[in-house]
Structures are given as structure tokens and as C-alpha cells.
Write a protein that holds these residues in place. Structure first.
Motif, PDB file in Angstrom:
ATOM      1  N   ALA A  73      17.346  20.700 -13.183  1.00  0.00           N
ATOM      2  CA  ALA A  73      16.616  20.713 -11.935  1.00  0.00           C
ATOM      3  C   ALA A  73      15.345  21.622 -12.130  1.00  0.00           C
ATOM      4  O   ALA A  73      15.359  22.699 -12.857  1.00  0.00           O
ATOM      5  N   VAL A  74      14.487  21.647 -11.161  1.00  0.00           N
ATOM      6  CA  VAL A  74      13.416  22.898 -11.026  1.00  0.00           C
ATOM      7  C   VAL A  74      13.017  22.889  -9.563  1.00  0.00           C
ATOM      8  O   VAL A  74      13.266  21.954  -8.837  1.00  0.00           O
ATOM      9  N   PHE A  75      12.169  23.887  -9.110  1.00  0.00           N
ATOM     10  CA  PHE A  75      11.838  23.884  -7.675  1.00  0.00           C
ATOM     11  C   PHE A  75      10.407  24.612  -8.039  1.00  0.00           C
ATOM     12  O   PHE A  75       9.930  25.154  -8.854  1.00  0.00           O
ATOM     13  N   GLY A  76       9.969  24.511  -6.652  1.00  0.00           N
ATOM     14  CA  GLY A  76       8.615  25.181  -6.498  1.00  0.00           C
ATOM     15  C   GLY A  76       8.278  25.475  -4.765  1.00  0.00           C
ATOM     16  O   GLY A  76       8.965  24.657  -4.128  1.00  0.00           O
ATOM     17  N   ALA A  77       7.352  26.129  -4.603  1.00  0.00           N
ATOM     18  CA  ALA A  77       7.084  26.323  -3.407  1.00  0.00           C
ATOM     19  C   ALA A  77       6.572  25.251  -2.707  1.00  0.00           C
ATOM     20  O   ALA A  77       5.657  24.534  -3.360  1.00  0.00           O
ATOM     21  N   SER A  78       6.535  25.036  -1.330  1.00  0.00           N
ATOM     22  CA  SER A  78       5.996  23.706  -0.758  1.00  0.00           C
ATOM     23  C   SER A  78       5.981  23.816   0.744  1.00  0.00           C
ATOM     24  O   SER A  78       6.505  24.936   1.244  1.00  0.00           O
ATOM     25  N   SER A  79       5.632  22.595   1.499  1.00  0.00           N
ATOM     26  CA  SER A  79       5.552  22.803   2.652  1.00  0.00           C
ATOM     27  C   SER A  79       5.490  21.162   3.013  1.00  0.00           C
ATOM     28  O   SER A  79       5.040  20.471   2.342  1.00  0.00           O
ATOM     29  N   ARG A  80       5.975  21.112   4.255  1.00  0.00           N
ATOM     30  CA  ARG A  80       6.016  19.554   4.821  1.00  0.00           C
ATOM     31  C   ARG A  80       5.283  19.625   6.296  1.00  0.00           C
ATOM     32  O   ARG A  80       5.459  20.576   7.062  1.00  0.00           O
ATOM     33  N   THR A  81       4.504  18.632   6.565  1.00  0.00           N
ATOM     34  CA  THR A  81       3.882  18.564   7.701  1.00  0.00           C
ATOM     35  C   THR A  81       4.507  17.412   8.609  1.00  0.00           C
ATOM     36  O   THR A  81       4.740  16.359   7.917  1.00  0.00           O
ATOM     37  N   ARG A  82       4.518  17.473  10.007  1.00  0.00           N
ATOM     38  CA  ARG A  82       5.085  16.496  10.604  1.00  0.00           C
ATOM     39  C   ARG A  82       3.752  16.313  11.790  1.00  0.00           C
ATOM     40  O   ARG A  82       3.739  17.267  12.575  1.00  0.00           O
ATOM     41  N   ASN A  83       3.333  15.260  11.936  1.00  0.00           N
ATOM     42  CA  ASN A  83       2.186  14.975  13.095  1.00  0.00           C
ATOM     43  C   ASN A  83       2.942  14.674  14.432  1.00  0.00           C
ATOM     44  O   ASN A  83       3.812  14.326  14.585  1.00  0.00           O
ATOM     45  N   LYS A  84       2.181  15.469  15.464  1.00  0.00           N
ATOM     46  CA  LYS A  84       3.012  15.509  16.685  1.00  0.00           C
ATOM     47  C   LYS A  84       2.541  14.277  17.551  1.00  0.00           C
ATOM     48  O   LYS A  84       3.341  14.159  18.609  1.00  0.00           O
TER      49      LYS A  84
ATOM     50  N   GLY B  36       3.940  18.136  -0.550  1.00  0.00           N
ATOM     51  CA  GLY B  36       3.457  18.038  -1.778  1.00  0.00           C
ATOM     52  C   GLY B  36       4.342  17.728  -2.768  1.00  0.00           C
ATOM     53  O   GLY B  36       5.554  17.075  -2.452  1.00  0.00           O
ATOM     54  N   PHE B  37       3.851  18.125  -4.068  1.00  0.00           N
ATOM     55  CA  PHE B  37       4.778  17.738  -5.225  1.00  0.00           C
ATOM     56  C   PHE B  37       4.892  19.075  -5.965  1.00  0.00           C
ATOM     57  O   PHE B  37       4.151  19.958  -5.777  1.00  0.00           O
ATOM     58  N   ILE B  38       5.827  19.005  -6.858  1.00  0.00           N
ATOM     59  CA  ILE B  38       5.818  20.398  -7.927  1.00  0.00           C
ATOM     60  C   ILE B  38       4.968  20.066  -9.057  1.00  0.00           C
ATOM     61  O   ILE B  38       5.018  18.874  -9.649  1.00  0.00           O
ATOM     62  N   THR B  39       4.186  20.820  -9.229  1.00  0.00           N
ATOM     63  CA  THR B  39       3.323  21.008 -10.498  1.00  0.00           C
ATOM     64  C   THR B  39       3.412  22.159 -11.125  1.00  0.00           C
ATOM     65  O   THR B  39       4.130  23.134 -10.725  1.00  0.00           O
ATOM     66  N   THR B  40       2.572  22.471 -12.520  1.00  0.00           N
ATOM     67  CA  THR B  40       2.901  23.537 -13.032  1.00  0.00           C
ATOM     68  C   THR B  40       2.133  24.867 -12.260  1.00  0.00           C
ATOM     69  O   THR B  40       2.376  25.680 -12.407  1.00  0.00           O
ATOM     70  N   ASP B  41       1.568  24.621 -11.282  1.00  0.00           N
ATOM     71  CA  ASP B  41       0.821  25.600 -10.208  1.00  0.00           C
ATOM     72  C   ASP B  41       1.934  26.234  -9.391  1.00  0.00           C
ATOM     73  O   ASP B  41       1.828  27.339  -9.197  1.00  0.00           O
ATOM     74  N   ASN B  42       2.807  25.431  -8.983  1.00  0.00           N
ATOM     75  CA  ASN B  42       3.740  25.736  -8.039  1.00  0.00           C
ATOM     76  C   ASN B  42       5.468  26.023  -8.681  1.00  0.00           C
ATOM     77  O   ASN B  42       6.344  26.340  -7.963  1.00  0.00           O
ATOM     78  N   LEU B  43       5.454  25.443  -9.926  1.00  0.00           N
ATOM     79  CA  LEU B  43       6.947  25.683 -10.526  1.00  0.00           C
ATOM     80  C   LEU B  43       7.375  26.947 -10.483  1.00  0.00           C
ATOM     81  O   LEU B  43       6.467  27.998 -10.820  1.00  0.00           O
ATOM     82  N   ASP B  44       8.777  27.254  -9.993  1.00  0.00           N
ATOM     83  CA  ASP B  44       9.301  28.402  -9.924  1.00  0.00           C
ATOM     84  C   ASP B  44       8.862  29.409  -9.168  1.00  0.00           C
ATOM     85  O   ASP B  44       9.012  30.562  -9.277  1.00  0.00           O
ATOM     86  N   ARG B  45       7.908  29.086  -8.310  1.00  0.00           N
ATOM     87  CA  ARG B  45       7.418  29.950  -7.315  1.00  0.00           C
ATOM     88  C   ARG B  45       8.056  29.492  -5.873  1.00  0.00           C
ATOM     89  O   ARG B  45       8.441  28.613  -5.313  1.00  0.00           O
TER      90      ARG B  45
END
Length: 192
Positions: free
Chosen positions: A105-116, A124-133
Motif C-alpha cells: 500500500a501507499v498513501f497521500g494527502a487528498s481531498s474529496r468534493t461533494r456538489n451541494k 484526486g489521485f496519488i502521484t509522486t507529488d503527494n505520495l507519503d504526504r
């Protein structure tokens, strides 16, 4: 569960991975039975939920194609990670990828949005930019819980440094994303 033996990311492992071949000699991974792999991880996700983590699972290959992983969005229970915007609600959290091919497994910082106004959501997705952040703020409790649950289920959280190395020349990665590619992209990819 599995004994945690450090996962060695060799060229052979990367070549097998991009061909969607099992990287583990034990079930449920060896047979490639997708339902059995999903069931294995469902037990792990249930343990996270019991420990106070909200878990939103995306196990259908993002709706099309093939993903070498199951994606799960993790946030703290009780809406403490929600940010109210005029048109949508954003939930900050961790994105967790668990491999369909091996207990890694791996993890990364992310967020989800829900339209009102409708049922639309995005993440989002995990990429090398947010991996392990981690997201801003104190995520040490959730991360500690995640590490304990992964270890209890024999799932190795891969170290970051080897994943950031460039992917070897000559390995064709079936991915919907543009390069340049890293070792990470050989193990965790989505082909639309």
C-alpha cells in the motif's frame, strides 16, 4: 495474514505488475481472483472503521478500464475534516491505494468534493507529488491507526524513496496519466 517481509521492487516485479500479474505467492493474490482480493481488503477497511476512521472505497477501477489498486479515501469521523464552500463541501483526508497484485500500500494527502446541488463528487489521485504526504494539521492519530491496521493485516506500507526513482527504460506502463514515470507508476496505475 501475511508475514511482513520487506517488498523488494525489482525490475521483474515491475514487469509483472504492468502486465497485471500477481506479485505474491499467497492467496488471495496468487490466483488473481478479484472478488477474493476485494474481500481481503474489506476486512482491513472494516477494522479501520471500527477504529474511528471514515472509509470511502473506490474498488470498481474508477468506473472503467483497469486499476492495479483499490483506492480508499480516509478521513476522521464526525465531519471534522469538512470545509463548507458555496457550491460544494470539501473533505480533507488521506487517499490509500492497496494493490490488487500483492499486500502492499501507499498513501497521500487528498481531498474529496461533494456538489451541494446534485450528486456529483470528485477526488484526486496519488502521484509522486503527494505520495507519503499528510494534509495540513495533525494527522498523527489517523496515520498511527492506519499503520497498525495495515500491519495487523499483513499489508506493507511501502517506503517512499524507492518509489520516486525513475521507472526503468523499456517498461511500458498502461496508464491514463502522462509521464515522466517513476517506479511508483509501475506498481500503482490506472488504464482507462
Amino acid at each position: 495474514m501475511f508475514d511482513l517481509i520487506p517488498f523488494d521492487i525489482t525490475r521483474e516485479i515491475m514487469e509483472k505488475s504492468v502486465q497485471a500479474q500477481p506479485l505474491c505467492e499467497e492467496e488471495p493474490f496468487l490466483s488473481g481472483d478479484e472478488a477474493a482480493v476485494t474481500g481481503f481488503y474489506e476486512c482491513m477497511f472494516a477494522a479501520l472503521r471500527r477504529d474511528g476512521v471514515d472509509v470511502l472505497i473506490e474498488d470498481d477501477h474508477h468506473g472503467s478500464g483497469y486499476a492495479s489498486y483499490i483506492s480508499a479515501f480516509l478521513s476522521r469521523r464526525g465531519g471534522v475534516d469538512e470545509i463548507d464552500h458555496p457550491a460544494h463541501v470539501e473533505t480533507v483526508g488521506l487517499l490509500l491505494y492497496v494493490s490488487r497484485l500483492a499486500p502492499i500500500a501507499v498513501f497521500g494527502a487528498s481531498s474529496r468534493t461533494r456538489n451541494k446541488r446534485d450528486s456529483g463528487t470528485s477526488s484526486g489521485f496519488i502521484t509522486t507529488d503527494n505520495l507519503d504526504r499528510l494534509p495540513p494539521g495533525d494527522w498523527s492519530g489517523l496515520l498511527r491507526t492506519l499503520r497498525i491496521v495495515l500491519e495487523a493485516h499483513g499489508v506493507e506500507l511501502l517506503p517512499t524513496a524507492p518509489l520516486l526513482a525513475p521507472a526503468p527504460d523499456g517498461i511500458r506502463i498502461p496508464t491514463a496519466f502522462d509521464g515522466p514515470y517513476a517506479v511508483f507508476d509501475t506498481l500503482f496505475y490506472w488504464e482507462d
